[in-house]
Write a protein that holds these residues in place. Structure first.
Motif, PDB file in Angstrom:
ATOM      1  N   PHE A 163      -3.950  -1.064  12.449  1.00 20.68           N
ATOM      2  CA  PHE A 163      -3.114  -0.903  11.257  1.00 20.68           C
ATOM      3  C   PHE A 163      -1.672  -0.602  11.638  1.00 20.68           C
ATOM      4  CE2 PHE A 163      -1.322   2.487   8.466  1.00 20.68           C
ATOM      5  CZ  PHE A 163      -0.940   1.684   7.414  1.00 20.68           C
ATOM      6  N   ILE A 215      -5.828   7.659   0.664  1.00 21.50           N
ATOM      7  CA  ILE A 215      -6.673   7.518   1.844  1.00 21.50           C
ATOM      8  C   ILE A 215      -8.089   7.946   1.490  1.00 21.50           C
ATOM      9  CG2 ILE A 215      -7.026   8.271   4.228  1.00 21.50           C
ATOM     10  CD1 ILE A 215      -3.986   8.879   4.299  1.00 21.50           C
ATOM     11  N   ILE A 219      -6.599   2.915   1.324  1.00 21.29           N
ATOM     12  CA  ILE A 219      -6.716   2.710   2.769  1.00 21.29           C
ATOM     13  C   ILE A 219      -8.020   3.395   3.144  1.00 21.29           C
ATOM     14  CG2 ILE A 219      -5.726   3.164   5.034  1.00 21.29           C
ATOM     15  CD1 ILE A 219      -2.978   3.126   3.766  1.00 21.29           C
ATOM     16  N   LEU A 266      -7.497  -1.733   1.849  1.00 24.54           N
ATOM     17  CA  LEU A 266      -7.359  -2.015   3.269  1.00 24.54           C
ATOM     18  C   LEU A 266      -8.529  -1.343   3.977  1.00 24.54           C
ATOM     19  CD1 LEU A 266      -5.925  -2.954   5.848  1.00 24.54           C
ATOM     20  CD2 LEU A 266      -4.526  -0.881   5.735  1.00 24.54           C
ATOM     21  N   PHE A 272       0.831  -1.207   0.000  1.00 26.52           N
ATOM     22  CA  PHE A 272       0.000   0.000   0.000  1.00 26.52           C
ATOM     23  C   PHE A 272       0.870   1.264   0.000  1.00 26.52           C
ATOM     24  CE2 PHE A 272      -2.888  -3.200   1.645  1.00 26.52           C
ATOM     25  CZ  PHE A 272      -4.078  -2.888   1.012  1.00 26.52           C
TER      26      PHE A 272
END
Length: 775
Positions: free
Chosen positions: A133, A31, A73, A116, A26
Motif C-alpha cells: 500500500f 481503518i 482500508i 481497499l 481513500f
C-alpha cells in the motif's frame, strides 16, 4: 489544421480524464482490522498505518470496529470469511495470499463505498500488504488515492530476507541512534519485504562517542522491536578466545548462555567460523553444540548457523567430515560470506538436510566480497569503502547469480549509506523477477512522494552510471549533476530528508572529484615537461618549478562552491541521521568507515610522491644520477615514440590490459588511506594480462615492470628470464625480448602465480606498471 489540433486536444483531455478516473480516493477512509489479528501485532500495525499516513498526508484516519458507510482500508487474513460482516474477495485456493508471508492487495468498488483490501496469509503477510500500500498509493497533503486497477498477490520466494544492523562503534551512523530511529529504519525495511534483522551484540570494545544506550540496553530494545513487528531477530556472535583452552571454552559457553537468557527474542544465531577468531573446526563444532543446548533452553525455536569464513582447505574438509560422521541435528545450516568457500561448492557439498544462507556484502565498494567494477581510481581513493553507494543494477545481478543456491540471505551492512541496495536486495528476495527501476520508483514514492518518484528513480540509475569507467570519458557525470541540482532546486521541502541528502551529496562529490582529477592530471603533465628540461635549467630549479606546478592544486579556488556544498550536506547528514563523514569533525570510528570528508582533497596527481622523490634526488652526490632519475620520473607515463606504458589497475591508463583489477583502491591502506606512494602503486593486479599489436617486427624491445615481490613473466606463453629483478615496493624488474617474439607484430604478456599461500594476501606479489620499451 485547427480541426486536427482540436481533435488531438479532445483525445488528450479524454485520456487525462480516463487516467484520473483510475484513481480511487481513500482520503476519508476508516481503518478496519480483523479481530483474528492478536497483540502485539494488532496494536503495532494500527499504529504503523496511522502514523505513516499522517506523516505523508497530515490525515488522522480512525479505526472502526464495525461496518459503516465510509470507504474502508481493510486488514484481514486470507482465511477470514468476512470482516465486520463484509465478505472478503474470492481468492483462488492456490492464491499466494494463503501462503506463509503471502499477501494480496486489491480494491473493491462494487460496494456502496470503495474497499481497499490488504490481505495476509499470516501476520507478516498483513505487514507486507501494508508495505504494498505505501509503495503504490499516491499520498500527498490531505490526499490518499490508489489505482483501482492495481492488484497483486505475492508469496515471497526466499524464506530468509534480512539485513545486519549491528549496534557497534564501527558503524558509520546507527551507533548514534536511539531506539526510535532504529525502529523506524527496521519498519522501513520491513515494508520492502525484509523479515529478519541481525544484531552484533557481544563486542567488548569501548562504547563509541555517539552511543546513547549501552549495548545491553539496545540489544534488548532491538529484540523487542522485532518481536512487536513479527520479524525474526538474529545475532552474530563470534568467539575470539582460544577454544582449545578448556577453561576459556567453558567461560565462553557461559557468556553466550547468559546472553540468550536476557534477550527477549532470538530466532537465529550466526557463528562466523574464523572471521573473527582463529579456532579450528575441531574446537568450533563442540563449542556450537554446547551453546546450542543453552540456546534451546531459552529459545526453543531458535537455530544455530555457522560460516566457514577464514577456514583453510584442511579445516573446511574437517567441517564436512564432522557433518558426515555425526549429522548434528543442532545445526540448522551454513552461512556463506566473505572469505568463505564459494556459494556453489558450498551448496553442492552441504548435505541437503542443512540450509544455506548468503551473507552478501552490499555495503562496501572496495576490499570486500563484491567490489565496485571498473571504478575510477579517483573515486576509489576519495570516496572510499563506505560512501553512499546506490548500485541497484549491480546488486540485482549479484542476487540473480547467487540467490538460487541459497534459502535466502541476511546482508552485511555497517551504515545507512547502502540503503537503496538493501531495498533492492529485499525486493529481489521477495520476487526475483521484479524490475529494478520499478523498485526504485517505489522507493522514491515511499520516501519522497509520488510527484518526484519517476525522476528520482532515473536519477539513482544515473548515479550508478557515474561510477562506470574513467571519469575523463564519462560525460554523464556532469549531466547527472545538472539533473540532481535541478531536482534539489525544485523540491526544497525534501532538504531535511536524509535519503535525499545522501543522493545529492553523491552528485556533488562525484562531480567535484571528476573536475579535480582532470585539472590535477594536467598540472602533472605540465610538471613533467619542466622536468624534461632539467639538464638545461638545472636539477634543483627544475624540481622546484615542477613541484610548484603540481602544488597549484592545493591553492586553487576552483569549484569551491561545490566543495562547500559537500561540507554542508555532510553537516546535514550528521544532524539528520548521525552519519559520520569525518574522523576529526564527526568522530567517525575510522577513516575507511565512510569518512569521505577527510579525503575530499586527497591528491589526484602524484605531488606527494614527487615531493618525496625530489628529496631523495637531492641526496644523490652525482648530477648524472640525479638527471637519470628525473628522466625516469618525467617519462614515467610517456616512454617515447614506439614504446608503451600501462597502469594495470587504472581503467583510464591501461588500454592494453585485458584483465581488470578485482579491487579499485588502495588495498595496502597505508597511513589510514593517506599514502604518499605513487598513485599507480596504490592499486595492483596479481597476474595481469596485456596484449600488444602493431609492433615494429624489426625492432628490439624490453619489458619493465614496477611492482612488489615476484613477477613470473611469460611472453606468448614462454617464461622469460629477467636482466634486472628487484622485489621491493615500487622497484623495477626488466626483461629483454628476443626478436622472435615480435616478428608477427604482436605479443601477449601474462604472469604465473607464485607459491605464496603461506602469506597474508597483503604480502602477495603485485604488479603496478608495465612498460614495453622500444630500444
Amino acid at each position: 489544421m485547427k480541426k486536427l489540433v482540436l481533435a488531438l486536444f479532445i483525445v488528450l483531455f479524454a485520456n487525462a480524464i480516463s487516467s484520473q478516473a483510475q484513481l480511487v480516493d481513500f482520503s476519508n477512509a476508516h481503518i478496519h482490522v480483523t479481530k483474528e489479528l492478536k497483540s502485539p501485532y494488532r496494536e503495532t500495525y494500527i499504529r504503523l498505518i496511522q502514523e505513516e499516513i499522517k506523516k505523508r498526508t497530515e490525515l488522522n484516519l480512525r479505526v472502526q470496529d464495525q461496518s459503516d458507510a465510509m470507504p474502508m482500508i481493510a486488514l484481514a487474513f486470507a482465511t477470514d470469511q468476512n470482516l465486520h460482516g463484509i465478505p472478503l474477495p474470492q481468492l483462488p485456493k492456490n492464491s499466494p495470499a494463503f501462503a506463509k508471508e503471502g499477501y494480496a492487495f486489491s480494491i473493491d468498488i462494487r460496494t456502496k463505498r470503495p474497499i481497499l483490501w490488504l490481505i495476509g496469509g499470516d501476520e507478516r503477510g498483513i505487514l507486507y500488504s501494508l508495505g504494498e500500500f505505501f509503495r503504490k498509493a499516491h499520498l500527498s497533503k490531505n490526499k490518499i488515492v490508489v489505482d483501482k486497477k492495481y492488484e497483486v498477490a505475492v508469496s515471497p520466494l526466499y524464506t530468509i530476507r534480512g539485513h545486519q544492523l549491528g549496534y557497534r562503534n564501527t558503524a558509520n551512523s546507527w551507533d548514534a541512534w536511539d531506539p526510535k530511529q532504529y525502529e523506524q529504519y527496521i519498519l522501513d525495511l520491513a515494508l520492502f519485504g525484509t523479515n529478519a534483522i541481525e544484531n552484533i551484540p557481544m563486542e567488548d570494545s569501548p562504547l563509541g562517542p555517539h552511543m546513547k544506550l549501552s549495548r545491553e540496553e539496545m540489544n534488548v530494545k532491538l529484540s523487542q522491536i522485532c518481536q512487536n513487528y513479527g520479524l525474526d531477530y538474529w545475532v552474530w556472535t563470534p568467539a575470539v578466545v582460544d577454544l582449545a583452552d578448556e577453561a576459556k571454552f567453558k567461560q565462553e559457553v557461559l557468556k553466550h548462555a547468559e546472553f540468550y537468557k536476557r534477550t527477549p527474542k532470538i530466532d537465529g544465531v550466526f557463528f562466523p567460523g574464523g572471521d573473527p577468531g582463529s579456532n579450528h573446526p575441531k574446537y568450533v563444532l563442540p563449542f556450537l553444540k554446547a551453546i546450542s543446548a543453552a540456546l534451546k533452553s531459552s529459545h526453543p525455536a531458535a537455530g544455530m548457523w555457522v560460516s566457514l569464513q577464514g577456514f583453510s582447505d584442511e579445516e573446511v574438509n574437517c567441517f564436512y567430515e564432522y557433518l558426515e560422521k555425526y549429522q548434528p541435528n543442532w545445526l540448522v545450516g551454513v552461512v556463506t560470506g566473505p572469505s568463505s568457500p564459494d556459494l556453489a561448492s558450498t551448496r553442492f557439498r552441504l548435505p541437503k538436510q542443512y540450509k544455506h544462507r548468503h551473507y552478501p556484502d552490499i555495503t562496501h565498494t572496495v576490499r570486500c566480497q563484491y567490489p565496485t567494477e571498473n571504478w575510477d581510481q579517483a573515486f576509489a581513493l576519495t570516496e572510499g569503502r563506505e560512501v553512499s553507494n546506490p548500485q541497484p543494477v549491480y546488486y540485482a545481478k549479484i542476487h540473480q547469480r547467487f540467490a538460487h543456491l541459497t534459502d535466502g540471505s541476511i546482508a552485511y551492512s555497517d551504515g545507512v549509506h547502502d540503503d537503496i541496495n538493501k531495498v533492492v536486495w529485499s525486493q529481489k528476495s521477495v520476487d526475483p523477477s521484479k524490475d529494478v527501476r520499478e523498485v526504485l520508483v517505489d522507493y522514491a514514492r515511499f520516501f519522497f512522494g509520488h510527484q518526484v518518484s519517476e525522476k528520482v528513480a532515473d536519477g539513482i540509475l544515473a548515479l550508478e552510471r557515474n561510477w562506470v569507467g574513467p571519469v575523463e570519458e564519462n560525460g554523464g557525470i556532469e549531466t547527472t549533476f545538472s539533473y540532481w541540482t535541478n531536482l534539489e532546486m525544485q523540491h526544497p521541502t525534501l532538504k531535511n530528508n536524509w535519503r535525499w541528502q545522501q543522493l545529492l551529496l553523491r552528485a556533488y562529490y562525484d562531480t567535484y572529484i571528476k573536475r579535480r582529477k582532470i585539472r590535477e592530471q594536467k598540472l602533472e603533465q605540465q610538471a613533467n615537461l619542466i622536468l624534461a628540461k632539467a639538464s638545461e635549467i638545472g636539477v634543483l630549479q627544475a624540481m622546484d618549478m615542477a613541484l610548484a606546478k603540481v602544488n597549484e592544486a592545493d591553492n586553487a579556488l576552483e569549484n569551491s562552491e561545490i566543495r562547500q556544498k559537500i561540507i554542508t550536506y555532510c553537516d546535514a547528514l550528521f544532524t539528520s541521521i548521525g552519519l559520520q563523514t569525518s574522523v576529526e569533525k564527526y568522530r567517525a570510528s575510522g577513516a575507511e568507515r565512510g569518512a569521505i570528508l577527510d579525503f575530499i582533497d586527497y591528491p589526484l596527481n602524484n605531488r606527494w610522491w614527487l615531493a618525496d622523490e625530489f628529496e631523495k634526488i637531492k641526496k644523490m652526490p652525482k648530477v648524472e644520477d640525479q638527471l637519470a632519475r628525473i628522466a625516469v620520473i618525467a617519462n614515467w607515463e610517456n616512454p617515447g615514440v614506439g614504446s608503451f606504458y600501462d597502469n594495470v589497475s587504472d581503467v583510464a591508463k591501461g588500454p592494453r590490459v585485458t584483465t581488470r583489477t578485482d579491487d579499485g583502491t588502495d588495498v595496502l591502506w597505508e597511513e589510514n588511506g593517506k599514502s604518499r606512494r605513487r598513485l599507480s602503486s596504490q592499486l595492483y593486479q596479481n597476474f595481469p594480462k596485456l596484449t600488444y599489436v602493431d609492433l615494429d617486427p624489426n625492432a628490439k624491445y624490453s619489458i619493465r615492470i614496477s611492482g612488489y615481490g615476484e613477477a613470473l613473466l611469460r611472453v606468448d606463453g614462454v617464461r622469460i628470464a629477467p636482466t634486472l629483478y628487484q622485489k621491493g615496493m615500487g622497484e623495477f624488474k626488466e626483461f629483454q625480448l628476443s626478436p622472435q617474439y615480435v616478428r608477427d607484430g604482436k605479443i601477449d604478456i601474462s604472469f604465473d602465480e607464485p607459491e605464496e599461500s603461506h602469506l597474508n594476501w597483503r604480502q602477495h606479489s603485485k604488479v603496478f606498471d608495465v612498460w614495453l620499451l622500444k630500444n
